[in-house]
Design a protein around this motif. Structure first.
Motif, short mmCIF file in Angstrom:
data_model
loop_
_atom_site.label_atom_id
_atom_site.label_comp_id
_atom_site.label_asym_id
_atom_site.label_seq_id
_atom_site.Cartn_x
_atom_site.Cartn_y
_atom_site.Cartn_z
N TYR A 12 0.84 -1.20 0.00
CA TYR A 12 0.00 0.00 0.00
C TYR A 12 0.87 1.25 0.00
O TYR A 12 0.68 2.16 -0.82
CB TYR A 12 -0.90 -0.04 1.23
N LYS A 15 2.94 1.79 -3.28
CA LYS A 15 2.11 2.28 -4.39
C LYS A 15 1.81 3.76 -4.24
O LYS A 15 1.75 4.50 -5.23
CB LYS A 15 0.81 1.48 -4.45
N ARG A 16 1.62 4.20 -3.00
CA ARG A 16 1.35 5.62 -2.78
C ARG A 16 2.60 6.47 -3.03
O ARG A 16 2.52 7.58 -3.57
CB ARG A 16 0.82 5.85 -1.37
N GLN A 19 3.48 7.20 -6.70
CA GLN A 19 2.59 8.15 -7.37
C GLN A 19 3.21 9.54 -7.41
O GLN A 19 2.86 10.36 -8.26
CB GLN A 19 1.25 8.25 -6.63
N SER A 204 -1.17 12.57 -2.74
CA SER A 204 -1.21 11.20 -3.22
C SER A 204 -2.63 10.66 -3.18
O SER A 204 -3.40 10.93 -2.27
CB SER A 204 -0.31 10.32 -2.34
N LYS A 206 -5.50 7.78 -2.79
CA LYS A 206 -5.63 6.60 -1.93
C LYS A 206 -5.49 5.33 -2.77
O LYS A 206 -5.85 5.29 -3.94
CB LYS A 206 -6.99 6.61 -1.22
N VAL A 207 -4.97 4.30 -2.14
CA VAL A 207 -4.79 3.00 -2.78
C VAL A 207 -5.64 2.00 -2.02
O VAL A 207 -5.78 2.09 -0.80
CB VAL A 207 -3.30 2.58 -2.73
N TYR A 209 -6.59 -0.97 0.06
CA TYR A 209 -5.84 -1.77 1.03
C TYR A 209 -6.50 -3.13 1.16
O TYR A 209 -7.69 -3.23 1.45
CB TYR A 209 -5.83 -1.04 2.39
#
Length: 244
Positions: A12, A15-16, A19, A204, A206-207, A209
């Motif tokens: 998580y 990935k953030r 970005q 950033s 949100k990804v 989770y």
């Protein structure tokens, strides 16, 4: 470099981070150079990252990886310090009770390595790890199948793992993050950007989770684990400033 913990949100966070317009990702999130592939050259390791020319063309200036086993592996801190001594290191720490249960279900459902019921697996962990320590692969690499897959409780002894990193890296190079806070506070990512000397003006996205806290029949295991960790993690708050 994000070094842990497994099932603590490393995917998580990675990935953030990638970005951000000032960050380029590695060829893959987990490279495992400092635990699995340390017999290969440093050029092999560096080949997984953007070249200096790519960084310059894209006006980027940092890159990195996220391999959760680096936190648990006894050999990794010294190896990392010898190759990239100025690295910034992020250590995510999840409630060790929740982490252990999540790890169990990952081994059971996703990897199909675990065949014991939850409580039996937790109580047989010491026996399994002792068996793993006798293996040649453990002697040479501090690694065995048992240590990698059945270390549900042992990986939650964070204070032991953190001390190894503090031996080789200054406080300014280490950031300890409570996973639960990272997920509950969307603005916390800005603090992480600051640690990495990244402009905080970027927001950033949100990804999703994926780690779950909802597993069947875990109340007994939770009580057992809370009792197990209570005394063993008394040092943790003094080191990182938080506990559970």
């Amino acid at each position: 470099m994000i070094v842990g913990t497994q099932k603590g949100g490393t995917t998580y966070l990675y990935k953030r981070l990638v970005q951000h317009p000032k960050v380029l990702s590695a060829e893959k999130k987990e490279i495992h150079y400092f635990d699995d592939y340390y017999n290969k050259s440093t050029n092999w390791y560096r080949s997984h990252f953007p070249t200096k020319m790519q960084m310059k063309i894209n006006n980027q200036y940092i890159t990195g990886e996220a391999t959760p086993y680096y936190l648990y592996d006894k050999l990794s801190p010294k190896r990392i310090a010898s190759i990239v001594p100025n690295v910034k290191i992020i250590i995510l720490l999840r409630n060790p009770v929740k982490r252990a249960i999540s790890h169990y279900w990952y081994e059971k459902k996703s990897l199909k390595n675990e065949h014991l019921p939850l409580m039996e697996a937790l109580k047989k962990e010491e026996e399994r790890l002792a068996r793993g320590r006798k293996k040649k692969e453990f002697e040479n690499r501090y690694k065995s199948f048992e240590y990698k897959h059945f270390s549900y409780k042992h990986r939650g002894l964070y204070q032991e793992q953190i001390k190894r990193y503090k031996k080789y890296f200054s406080s300014s190079q280490l950031m300890f993050i409570k996973s639960e806070r990272m997920f509950s506070d969307n603005n916390y990512i800005q603090k992480i950007f600051g640690f990495l000397d990244l402009p905080r003006t970027y927001t950033s996205k949100k990804v999703v989770y994926k780690n779950s806290n909802n597993y069947p029949n875990v109340k007994k295991a939770e009580r057992y684990l809370k009792s197990y960790f209570q005394d063993k993690n008394t040092e943790l708050k003094k080191i990182v400033g938080f506990d559970w």
